[in-house]
Enzyme design. Sequence first.
Site, PDB file in Angstrom:
ATOM      1  N   ASP A 124       0.929  -1.149  -0.038  1.00  0.00           N
ATOM      2  CA  ASP A 124       0.061   0.055   0.039  1.00  0.00           C
ATOM      3  C   ASP A 124       0.709   1.495  -0.062  1.00  0.00           C
ATOM      4  O   ASP A 124       0.503   2.367  -0.254  1.00  0.00           O
ATOM      5  CB  ASP A 124      -0.880  -0.067   1.333  1.00  0.00           C
ATOM      6  CG  ASP A 124      -2.144  -0.604   0.982  1.00  0.00           C
ATOM      7  OD1 ASP A 124      -2.698  -0.473  -0.290  1.00  0.00           O
ATOM      8  OD2 ASP A 124      -2.898  -0.850   1.992  1.00  0.00           O
TER       9      ASP A 124
HETATM   10  C1  BGC Z   1      -2.671  -3.484   4.577  1.00  0.00           C
HETATM   11  C2  BGC Z   1      -2.510  -4.435   3.368  1.00  0.00           C
HETATM   12  C3  BGC Z   1      -1.187  -4.095   2.567  1.00  0.00           C
HETATM   13  C4  BGC Z   1      -0.281  -4.012   3.548  1.00  0.00           C
HETATM   14  C5  BGC Z   1       1.187  -3.763   3.181  1.00  0.00           C
HETATM   15  C6  BGC Z   1      -1.718  -3.430   5.527  1.00  0.00           C
HETATM   16  O1  BGC Z   1      -1.771  -2.525   6.382  1.00  0.00           O
HETATM   17  O2  BGC Z   1      -3.858  -3.817   5.352  1.00  0.00           O
HETATM   18  O3  BGC Z   1      -3.620  -4.295   2.445  1.00  0.00           O
HETATM   19  O4  BGC Z   1      -1.199  -5.000   1.771  1.00  0.00           O
HETATM   20  O5  BGC Z   1      -0.345  -3.256   4.772  1.00  0.00           O
HETATM   21  O6  BGC Z   1       1.141  -2.411   2.778  1.00  0.00           O
END
Ligand code: BGC
Length: 812
Positions: free
Chosen positions: A483
């Site tokens: 993200d």
């Molecule tokens: C989110 C995921 C994401 C991960 C890596 C998490 O906080 O819920 O959707 O893939 O972070 O960024």
Amino acid sequence: MKFGHFDDEHREYVIETPKTPLPWINYLGSKEFFSLISNTCGGYTFYKDAKLLRLTRYRYNDVPMDINGKYFYIKDGDCVWNPGWKPTQTELDEYECRHGIGYSKFKGVKKGVRAEVLTFVPVNDNCEVSKLVVTNDSSEEKNISIFSYVEWCLWNADDDSRNFQRNFSTGEVEVKGSAIYHKTEYRERRNHYAVYSVNAPIAAFDTARDSFLGLYHYAGDPEAVMNGKLTNSMASGWSPIAAHQLDVTLKPGESKSYVFVLAYIENPVEDKWESHNVINKKPAEALLSKYDTDAKVDAAFAELNAQWDKLLNIYTVDSSNDKVNRMVNIWNQYQCMVTFNMSRSASYYESGIGRGMGFRDSCQDLLGFVHLIPDRARERIIDIASTQFEDGRAYHQYQPLTKKGNSDIGSGFGDDPLWLIAGTSAYIRETGDATILDEMVPFDNDMSVAQPLMEHLRRSFGYVDTHRGPHNLPLIGRADWNDCLNLNCHSTQPGESFQTFGPSEGPVAESVFIGGMFVKYGNEYADLCDLKGLNEEAAKVRASVEEMNKILLDSNAGWDGEWFVRAYDSYGNKVGSKDCEEGKIYIEPQGFCVLAGVGKETGEAEKALDSVKKHLDTKYGVMILQPAYTVYHEELGEVSSYPPGYKENAGIFCHNNPWVSIAETVIGRGDRAFEVYKKTCPAYTEEISEIHRTEPYIYCQMVAGADAKFHGEGKNSWLTGTAAWTFVNISQYILGVYPTLKGLSVDPCVPADFGDFNVKRVYRGVEYDITVKQNGVQKGVKELIVDGAKVEGTVIPYDASKKTVKVEVVMG
Ligand code: BGC
């Protein structure tokens, strides 16, 4: 250093001191009514949706930490104490907290009085039951007072923490006998209220916080409790609470037991009132009467345990490794159920306000619980797919209460569509129920444009297939799984969201990781096409996948020489390449491309995983990237906003460690797969709880990487895709019992010294009793014997007419 121990027989973690490095919590509830409860009785409760229907208030980010909960106070002469130590923090003579599967137990002993609390949410009712037993272990008669205390939240937790100009005037309560009713906003548009009651006559009560605590006091020092007398206050506006007082005499050796019930009640609109402005309490009274004796509570507790026995018997392992047995049979599956219930909404680190259910998160969580509750997995898939857009993209999040897509965050995350294939394929491989593909599912919740689920998957695959960048790799959009890799955002102003600022669908920035997903889930989609008799479509999909495979291995696109490139930014520059100054290698494409089989035959897979070991490995797990970014890169986004070693900037992001471990099993290296498994595994990190700090029975999201000041420290426990992926890894790849469309396959990949083991697996209604003779071999099945008959390959042919099947696997 440990702060407790595992009690595997009772499926409990026993915490021996209240002073754990962080609050160590548990989740109660399995359907609609949920509580979080810490080892010092902190926590909060909500119905269905942690944001919109919160019953009790919680104070995040406050000191002392973990400041609000459901507390019992005991006043014995001048000494006031709590069985869970907080909030008075009176030193206890004995303390124990047992977090079990869907319940928690506390024991506090002070000056010869023992208080034991059992708290759980029954299987079938929207309430939390706490049985408090007080015993006089001294040789003198004791006259004590017991006080309960909960602080109501004004339902919408977001509004509750902001809208004080209104909220301080809306609070309303009623009291009838020992039941305290919270009815704020019931006079207008709400048809629901909460009740907190005890099954004994009370000496007094309080419902106004100021009266109970006293002005300028806090829960550690409540004036009414210290005075030994609640004030029978009736809240009007301000902050409604519920507190009971019981005056109790205990002879030496005598025990008394009290049942407290905290419940959520909904009334039909036309039946809201009993009389003018007096709420209809009939449903509350009916519910309370179901838990008004010890025997009824014990029966409800037995029912809860029986439910878990059934669930946890679906996959069990018996190996010579106690830690593996413990994680597989108890805690890892338990955490998978919790992530199913919560997604990323409510924990001690997720406020329950900001995020609803994540599209990709929920699809991945499904991989870890589909074998436990396939019917609910089916519903979940339909809910998730209903938030997809007609062109195949998806809302990134949706709200559990309304099940509508969340337009604040919107869409545009390049990986989201493919996760729907992952979840659906897992469901069908588990259950054999292909009818789900014919289910009519709306787009963006609009039933007038509904299409069969198969069409949703087609559009998922099609969207990624047709949205490629200059290297013919999939476009990343706002971000992919990571993200924080925001290649189109280019934010320079504080406060701008890295995920929603800037153009979401840049035409240049590409993700190699999504390429790996495309291969993995493209193949699974092609299998579903075959299952539906769509062989032509299957062939086309496989051709696209094959083309992507080539692109990933092309040194002008996905391959960097020693590992896979991570992405291309919006200028077309490489991210995660030897050519970069920082962030030269990332974990995600190495794990995912190899687990998808990319480069397995041609050697790149092994090279990529060797590079992971060389550049990313630490004793606490595999870091997400190296070298860490030391300055902010506008063109990379949030990933470079974290100080080195934390979160996505070179932290050990536990979620993708199992990808590497699975990838190792794909190339047959059981020793290394298990080494990676062990590093983040709670049963192993329990020994270093003072460094790791989060709960030693469940996974956390992130462990600080080698560049961080607190290398090895865990953060953000409980709600993480790590739970599902680790369970997939250990159960399906390491122990190797993998559901295929045709039946269970058994193809373990274990360390050379793992020893023989047995797996019992209930699959599509048949009980499989699988014994594996390991022969010191890491991977390879020499013989598969099913009910005495030799079978070719690794798949046990599925035969619905059998109740039990005996399987012998000889590795070699
Ligand atoms: C989110 C995921 C994401 C991960 C890596 C998490 O906080 O819920 O959707 O893939 O972070 O960024």
